[in-house]
Scaffold this active site. Structure first.
Site, mmCIF file in Angstrom:
data_model
loop_
_atom_site.group_PDB
_atom_site.id
_atom_site.type_symbol
_atom_site.label_atom_id
_atom_site.label_comp_id
_atom_site.label_asym_id
_atom_site.label_seq_id
_atom_site.Cartn_x
_atom_site.Cartn_y
_atom_site.Cartn_z
ATOM 1 N N CYS A 154 33.882 4.929 22.066
ATOM 2 C CA CYS A 154 35.035 4.004 21.501
ATOM 3 C C CYS A 154 36.415 4.197 21.911
ATOM 4 O O CYS A 154 36.576 5.242 21.943
ATOM 5 C CB CYS A 154 34.746 3.756 20.164
ATOM 6 S SG CYS A 154 35.368 5.063 19.067
ATOM 7 N N GLU B 22 23.992 7.652 13.564
ATOM 8 C CA GLU B 22 24.454 6.308 14.823
ATOM 9 C C GLU B 22 23.435 6.519 15.759
ATOM 10 O O GLU B 22 22.935 5.376 16.160
ATOM 11 C CB GLU B 22 25.625 6.581 15.231
ATOM 12 C CG GLU B 22 26.144 5.744 16.358
ATOM 13 C CD GLU B 22 27.422 5.848 16.981
ATOM 14 O OE1 GLU B 22 28.612 6.426 16.412
ATOM 15 O OE2 GLU B 22 27.500 5.606 18.253
HETATM 16 S S1 SF4 Z 1 36.058 2.938 15.576
HETATM 17 FE FE1 SF4 Z 1 34.675 4.765 16.772
HETATM 18 S S2 SF4 Z 1 34.527 6.518 15.489
HETATM 19 FE FE2 SF4 Z 1 35.262 5.066 14.340
HETATM 20 S S3 SF4 Z 1 33.581 4.198 13.227
HETATM 21 FE FE3 SF4 Z 1 34.094 2.966 15.108
HETATM 22 S S4 SF4 Z 1 32.802 3.607 16.796
HETATM 23 FE FE4 SF4 Z 1 32.707 5.315 15.041
#
Ligand code: SF4
Length: 296
Positions: free
Chosen positions: A200, A135
């Site tokens: 997130c 990422e």
């Molecule tokens: S919800 Fe959060 S942890 Fe899940 S893929 Fe998206 S950014 Fe990554």
């Protein structure tokens, strides 16, 4: 034994979405779906996906050239993982001439958009994250050559003088308290720095739920997920910081009944790439263990 299962245990919405995209294409495309690196960091789920025709090509960090036959290119669809990729990688994959589907998590897309907007104005970007994580590698690609990754105080101290302004974002799965600490330090060094908490919602919920397990009386914490899954390893670290014996396991077979029988109540959580069928079997195994009363 009493088992408390965290509400947020298991797939986050970004991972669930990426899996659905890949599975839907596998169904439509007679089982020919290739992913640029492992779709999720869970070997049991990857085995399951392989059976439905989703095959990983490429590498963990999405940097190497793909070795694909002409037949693969003609008859397969290429899916980008939830972690996302750099703009350079996107260009490379699109130029392969294959059907292309982007399953980047929209939450990662927001971070990329934030970096891109800053870079257009000549700003420097500081990303709090793991420089080896796909990422972060993908996000740095949006910084126009003005991106820096920090993991600790020393990294912030080592940042150079920067012209054009500084903006700080976070990899989506970092600890909230660490981001706050490091962003405060960054502001001391660059008082005009713009700080964007881009951890997130799914990650924040998982971290909050872990605290709740402790508050609800969990004497020990089981964290389920791949040993190579960064967010699962972080969860295990956070559990240990709560001063609870923590067991990071991948499957129910790794539970040691003798060790677990010393606890009356156990909390269970799982990383964002851990499928429900594994969490269910771990909870079932734990519930079947009879606690042994402590000797007086
Ligand atoms: S919800 Fe959060 S942890 Fe899940 S893929 Fe998206 S950014 Fe990554």
């Amino acid at each position: 034994m009493k088992v408390i299962r965290a509400k947020s245990a298991g797939f986050c919405w970004g991972v669930e979405r990426a899996i659905k995209i890949a599975e839907n294409y596998a169904e439509k495309n007679s089982g020919k779906v290739l992913t640029d690196g492992p779709l999720i960091h869970n070997s049991q789920m990857m085995e399951k996906l392989e059976k439905s025709g989703v095959r990983e090509v490429g590498d963990y960090t999405s940097e190497k050239e793909l070795q694909l036959s002409e037949e693969d290119k003609k008859s397969s669809v290429l899916v980008v993982r939830a972690h996302g990729i750099s703009p350079e990688r996107r260009k490379y994959l699109k130029n392969l001439g294959m059907e292309f589907r982007d399953a980047t998590c929209p939450d990662v897309g927001v971070i990329a958009g934030r970096i891109k907007a800053g870079a257009r104005k000549g700003k420097n970007t500081v990303v709090f994250g793991d420089p080896k994580h796909p990422e972060v590698i993908g996000l740095l690609g949006y910084a126009g050559g003005r991106g820096y990754v920090v993991q600790n105080e020393e990294d912030i101290e080592a940042l150079p003088e920067m012209e054009g302004g500084v903006a700080m974002v976070s990899q989506s799965t970092m600890f909230v308290h660490e981001f706050q600490r490091l962003s405060d330090l960054l502001r001391e060094k660059y008082p005009e720095a713009e700080i964007y908490d881009t951890i997130c919602g799914a990650t924040k919920e998982r971290q909050t739920d872990l605290r709740k397990l402790v508050q609800q009386g969990a004497e020990a914490i089981i964290v389920i997920g791949g040993h190579h899954s960064a967010n699962t390893r972080k969860l295990a670290k956070l559990a240990m910081e709560h001063d609870r014996p923590t067991y990071h396991i991948e499957t129910a077979e790794q539970i040691n009944p003798q060790i677990m029988s010393q606890y009356q109540t156990v909390g269970v959580t799982a990383g964002a790439s851990t499928p429900d069928f594994i969490i269910d079997s771990v909870c079932k195994t734990l519930r079947g263990i009879e606690p042994v009363p402590a000797e007086a």
